[in-house]
Design a protein around this motif. Structure first.
Motif, PDB file in Angstrom:
ATOM      1  N   ILE A  98       3.495  -4.673   4.790  1.00 11.88           N
ATOM      2  CA  ILE A  98       3.474  -4.813   3.333  1.00 11.88           C
ATOM      3  C   ILE A  98       4.662  -5.637   2.862  1.00 11.88           C
ATOM      4  O   ILE A  98       4.552  -6.498   1.982  1.00 11.88           O
ATOM      5  N   ILE A 118      -4.084   0.422  -7.026  1.00  4.23           N
ATOM      6  CA  ILE A 118      -3.964   0.890  -5.639  1.00  4.23           C
ATOM      7  C   ILE A 118      -3.086  -0.063  -4.834  1.00  4.23           C
ATOM      8  O   ILE A 118      -2.143   0.346  -4.149  1.00  4.23           O
ATOM      9  N   MET A 119      -3.364  -1.367  -4.947  1.00  5.93           N
ATOM     10  CA  MET A 119      -2.603  -2.318  -4.139  1.00  5.93           C
ATOM     11  C   MET A 119      -1.140  -2.366  -4.571  1.00  5.93           C
ATOM     12  O   MET A 119      -0.244  -2.419  -3.732  1.00  5.93           O
ATOM     13  N   CYS A 133       4.133   4.228  10.594  1.00  6.16           N
ATOM     14  CA  CYS A 133       4.885   4.002   9.353  1.00  6.16           C
ATOM     15  C   CYS A 133       5.592   2.657   9.387  1.00  6.16           C
ATOM     16  O   CYS A 133       5.562   1.903   8.411  1.00  6.16           O
ATOM     17  N   SER A 140       5.322   1.266  -2.595  1.00  8.64           N
ATOM     18  CA  SER A 140       5.747   2.412  -1.798  1.00  8.64           C
ATOM     19  C   SER A 140       6.425   1.954  -0.510  1.00  8.64           C
ATOM     20  O   SER A 140       7.314   2.646  -0.015  1.00  8.64           O
ATOM     21  N   ALA A 141       6.036   0.780   0.011  1.00  5.89           N
ATOM     22  CA  ALA A 141       6.727   0.283   1.209  1.00  5.89           C
ATOM     23  C   ALA A 141       8.186  -0.041   0.893  1.00  5.89           C
ATOM     24  O   ALA A 141       9.086   0.281   1.666  1.00  5.89           O
ATOM     25  N   THR A 169       0.533   0.020  -5.891  1.00  5.90           N
ATOM     26  CA  THR A 169       1.178   1.253  -5.430  1.00  5.90           C
ATOM     27  C   THR A 169       1.548   1.146  -3.956  1.00  5.90           C
ATOM     28  O   THR A 169       2.673   1.474  -3.567  1.00  5.90           O
ATOM     29  N   LEU A 170       0.603   0.671  -3.137  1.00  9.56           N
ATOM     30  CA  LEU A 170       0.901   0.521  -1.709  1.00  9.56           C
ATOM     31  C   LEU A 170       2.093  -0.401  -1.522  1.00  9.56           C
ATOM     32  O   LEU A 170       2.998  -0.131  -0.738  1.00  9.56           O
ATOM     33  N   ILE A 210       4.824   8.698  -2.077  1.00  3.18           N
ATOM     34  CA  ILE A 210       4.337   8.022  -0.863  1.00  3.18           C
ATOM     35  C   ILE A 210       5.511   7.418  -0.101  1.00  3.18           C
ATOM     36  O   ILE A 210       5.592   7.476   1.124  1.00  3.18           O
ATOM     37  N   CYS A 241       3.239   7.071  -8.408  1.00  3.16           N
ATOM     38  CA  CYS A 241       2.645   7.358  -7.094  1.00  3.16           C
ATOM     39  C   CYS A 241       3.508   6.843  -5.956  1.00  3.16           C
ATOM     40  O   CYS A 241       3.473   7.395  -4.858  1.00  3.16           O
ATOM     41  N   SER A 242       4.255   5.765  -6.197  1.00  2.40           N
ATOM     42  CA  SER A 242       4.931   5.142  -5.059  1.00  2.40           C
ATOM     43  C   SER A 242       6.129   5.968  -4.598  1.00  2.40           C
ATOM     44  O   SER A 242       6.483   5.910  -3.430  1.00  2.40           O
ATOM     45  N   PHE A 300       3.110  -0.177   8.889  1.00  2.00           N
ATOM     46  CA  PHE A 300       2.673  -0.302   7.488  1.00  2.00           C
ATOM     47  C   PHE A 300       3.768  -0.930   6.630  1.00  2.00           C
ATOM     48  O   PHE A 300       3.534  -1.897   5.905  1.00  2.00           O
TER      49      PHE A 300
END
Lengths: 409, 434
Positions: B272, B306-307, B265, B313-314, B309-310, B246, B242-243, B268
């Protein structure tokens, strides 16, 4: 004959918001803003509803209530009666301690390993490659937990140092490595001011002043060299200036070292470095050193061979080639990733919680959270603190990058 | 002319002599050793010291490791078998507990499912990793993200099928809506339709369908049963998968000249990247349910995914931004001059090159992410390190240290080292310069 007339004035149509590039970017941004605001609104709404259901309100008043727990490693005055805020400050200082210690050791190790990895001695280069791959490909948490287990389970207990048939002995009668931590001699002043912090501040100031003077001497030597072509020999002056003033201050204030001594079942006196500190320090440094070694290696390799060959053709000796030609250029490549490794080390130091080192994660986001039940406030504050530290480090990096940027003509 | 010349200089040799072999001291193992190990006195000393060091390591390691204690059932048992108090490896702990380190408490009779999942992962990755395989296999790769969680968690087959349908519906909306509404509106509409599908229609529809056609796998008790290396794999694979998309979107947002999009962007990404993963995991374990509508209580493993992945992705966004920034401006201008629109230019010209440049960074982010999955042990999930702690607290194995951590370290090492080698292979293969 044709008459000149204005072109028909274009009227604004709604579809232009989509198809006209002048307006389309506006439309996209407005949609993005609306979407984002709606999302934030939704989050806040949910949070408020959930908090109300739990009977909680957002309040930071708990910070000034007594914390009620002890912290074993503290740089500032703290007792269980102190406030949660004070506990958080102790935690921040502990985070900074481990970050500074870790960065220092990791840099030294990383540079040595990175240079040795480029060694022409095959076997040394191989050993260093094994080191780097071994540490880079295994999670840092495993190293931390392993280091802690080694400290606790394989080091001798303090009572092993006892008696005539002691199975363990202190190193140089000064350092004792036990399963309760490492005991090292502690410095103290006999005739300084009452406050220890003030004494150290004076020493630090004197040392900083002597560094400043040394830089002046060096600048003068360079000026002389540029004027006459001959560089005056100043290394003994520099060395003397660096050491003598600080030594005199230390002597005047009566510096003495107290060695740890075995009393009863544990060591007393001296400085007690706890297992958690040692384990975290060593594991983080060894792990980060592997990454720094790779940065150093790639930095040195990035300098093309022609640079050192050209310097050699100019008649420079090998050590001058290194210090005047290769290193200044390599540093420009090495330092930005080096600083981001420092950043990583600082963030990884939050794994302290796995070994019970009381950093900000252990105090504010650990025990304070559990005792007050204020997840939202403590986590927000903790993140804010880490964010501040990170942004400060990256600001320093940006300043450095701006200063070191190649000035192109 | 040449004849006379040949006669006047009679000492010129006319036949080629066979080459003589170089002296034995400069070629072969001896020559190599002389050059690399003993080129100078200092080098000789260093070599000897290094050899002594290597010998020391192996003289400790080999006698330690070569005890046959595989059948021991406790540490005391091991001590009895070897007759030593220390200095002898106790492999019994691995023999007895490797299932937990690999699978956690995953139901024993269902363990074929994660194994099948791993095999299928290989099948799904193969066409992506090696371009000479048939392209049709990519269809399976696209289906894999839906098969994988279904195999792990079990339950009705309709949930993953309907979730995949959401993407199909979104795609159809874009395809047919583009002519009527234009690309921008169609895209917005597709996102809205897909979200409505997932959030409101998916669960009632799947209930209806599974009551009509109950096809499914036996569900596992609770996702806390997923543990050990399996947990690291589940979190790692999903977050890696997923990352990347994103991250690409975030990187494009950061590079765009739309001020608001860019600010969002950048905010975020910097937020992160500025906080440690462990704080985000605390958010996952304590706060995420507070942010959700009242009454939602979703799975802890999902929250962690979820966390993570977030988080990654950063980092991915920064790596890809580096790739985008490294492209010469002419590539963007070339795309414009061909009349391509933004997305066409990105898809056909910019992204293929930018991603190629950022491969080393992307893979090292993947490696970092996979290693970071161990942090979940801090919030009480039983990953390999969590299990190691639990095993070391077991009365039979108190005092076991090196064997256990060495085993886990080797597991992680194999995966991470493999990834880094593959990235080097890929870099060499994609290199178009000389």
């Amino acid at each position: 004959m044709t008459t000149l007339s204005d072109p028909p004035k274009e009227s604004f149509r709604l579809s232009m918001l989509l198809y006209d590039t002048r307006y389309r970017s506006m439309t996209i941004q407005v949609i993005a803003l609306i979407g984002f605001s709606a999302f934030v609104w939704w989050l806040i709404g949910n949070t408020a509803q959930n908090m109300a259901a739990l009977g909680k309100t957002l309040s930071f008043r708990f910070l000034w209530e007594p914390a009620g727990y002890d912290i074993n490693q503290r740089l500032i005055e703290y007792s269980s009666q102190s406030s949660h805020f004070r506990a958080a400050m102790v935690g921040v200082l502990n985070t900074l301690v481990i970050a500074v210690l870790g960065c220092a050791l990791a840099t030294v190790l990383g540079i040595i390993i990175g240079v040795l990895r480029l060694s022409r001695n095959w076997i040394v280069a191989r050993i260093m490659t094994v080191y780097v791959e071994m540490f880079r490909n295994v999670p840092v948490l495993l190293w931390i937990v392993l280091a802690m287990a080694i400290m606790i389970e394989t080091q001798p207990a303090p009572r092993a140092f006892k008696g005539d048939d002691a199975t363990a002995s202190m190193i140089f009668d000064a350092v004792a490595i036990t399963n309760r931590g490492v005991f090292v001699p502690a410095p103290s002043f006999t005739s300084g001011f009452a406050s220890t912090g003030l004494n150290w501040l004076i020493v630090l100031l004197v040392f900083a002043a002597s560094i400043f003077v040394v830089r002046l001497v060096r600048a003068r030597a360079t000026a002389t060299q540029e004027a006459t072509g001959i560089r005056p020999t100043t290394w003994y002056l520099q060395l003397g200036l660096l050491i003598v003033p600080t030594a005199i201050v230390l002597l005047v204030m009566g510096l003495q070292w107290t060695s740890p001594e075995l009393k009863g079942f544990n060591f007393k006196g001296g400085l007690h470095l706890r297992n958690s500190l040692i384990a975290l320090w060593l594991a983080l440094s060894l792990y980060t050193a592997a990454f720094i070694a790779e940065n150093v290696r790639s930095g040195i390799m990035a300098i093309s061979k022609g640079q050192s060959e050209a310097a050699g053709a100019l008649g420079l000796r090998p050590n001058r080639i290194m210090s005047l030609v290769v290193l200044p250029q390599a540093l420009r490549v090495i330092i930005p990733p080096l600083i981001s490794q420092y950043l990583n080390l600082t963030k990884n130091s939050s794994l302290a919680i796995a070994v019970g080192y009381m950093d900000i994660t252990g105090t504010l986001m650990g025990i304070s959270l559990n005792q007050t039940g204020r997840e939202l406030e403590t986590l927000l504050l903790g993140m804010l603190i880490y964010l501040t530290i990170s942004l400060l480090i990256s600001a320093a990096m940006n300043v450095y990058n701006a200063r070191m940027q190649l000035v192109e003509r | 002319m040449s004849d006379t010349h040949a006669q006047t200089v009679a000492y010129v040799r006319e036949t080629m002599l066979p080459e003589r072999a170089p002296p034995a001291t400069v070629v072969g193992p001896i020559g190599w050793a002389r050059e690399n190990l003993f080129s100078s006195p200092a080098n000789t000393v260093i070599t000897l010291v290094a050899l002594a060091f290597v010998y020391l390591i192996f003289s400790i390691l080999i006698p330690w490791a070569s005890h046959n204690t595989w059948s021991a059932t406790s540490l005391a048992d091991c001590r009895e078998m070897t007759g030593k108090d220390h200095g002898a490896a106790c492999w019994g702990v691995i023999n007895e507990r490797w299932r937990q380190i690999l699978f956690g408490n995953y139901p024993e009779h269902l363990r074929w499912r994660p194994i099948l999942d791993l095999v299928l992962l290989g099948v799904a990755l193969a066409p992506i990793l090696f371009t000479n395989l048939p392209r049709k296999m990519l269809y399976f790769s696209a289906a894999y993200p839906f098969i994988m969680p279904w195999l792990i968690w079990g339950g009705t087959v309709w949930v993953p099928v309907l979730a995949a349908m959401g993407f199909v519906i979104g795609f159809l909306v874009i395809k047919f809506g583009e002519e009527v509404l234009g690309s921008l509106l169609a895209m917005v509409l597709a996102v809205v339709v897909a979200l409505v599908w997932w959030l409101f229609l998916l669960s009632p529809l799947s209930d209806v369908l599974s009551s009509i056609l109950p096809i499914g796998l036996e569900p596992i008790g609770s996702s806390r049963d997923i543990g050990g290396l399996l947990l690291a794999f589940v979190i790692g694979v999903v977050a890696i998968g997923c990352s990347l998309p994103i991250g690409i979107v975030l990187a494009l947002g950061r590079q765009s000249n739309l001020l608001i999009v860019k600010t969002l962007c950048v905010g975020f990404i910097e937020f992160i990247r500025g906080v440690p993963l462990i704080t985000l995991l605390f958010v996952a374990s304590t706060l995420l349910n507070i942010f959700m509508p009242p009454g939602t209580n979703f799975d802890i493993v999902l929250r962690v995914i979820i966390m993570v992945t977030l988080f990654s992705s950063a980092y991915m966004a920064e790596v890809i931004r580096g790739g985008l920034a490294a492209l010469p401006k002419g590539q963007y201008e070339g795309g414009d001059s061909l009349g391509l629109n933004y997305w066409q230019a990105q898809r056909l010209i910019i992204m293929p090159q930018a991603l190629k440049i950022s491969i080393p960074g992307i893979v090292s982010t993947f490696i970092g992410l996979f290693k970071d999955t161990t942090l979940v042990s801090v919030i009480g999930l039983m990953d390999p390190i969590g299990w190691a702690t639990a095993i070391r607290a077991d009365t039979a194995w108190i005092g076991v240290l090196w064997e256990l951590y060495a085993f886990i370290a080797v597991l992680f090492f194999i995966v991470c080292f493999g990834m880094s080698r593959y990235s080097m292979y890929l870099e060499r293969k994609l290199k178009t310069s000389h």
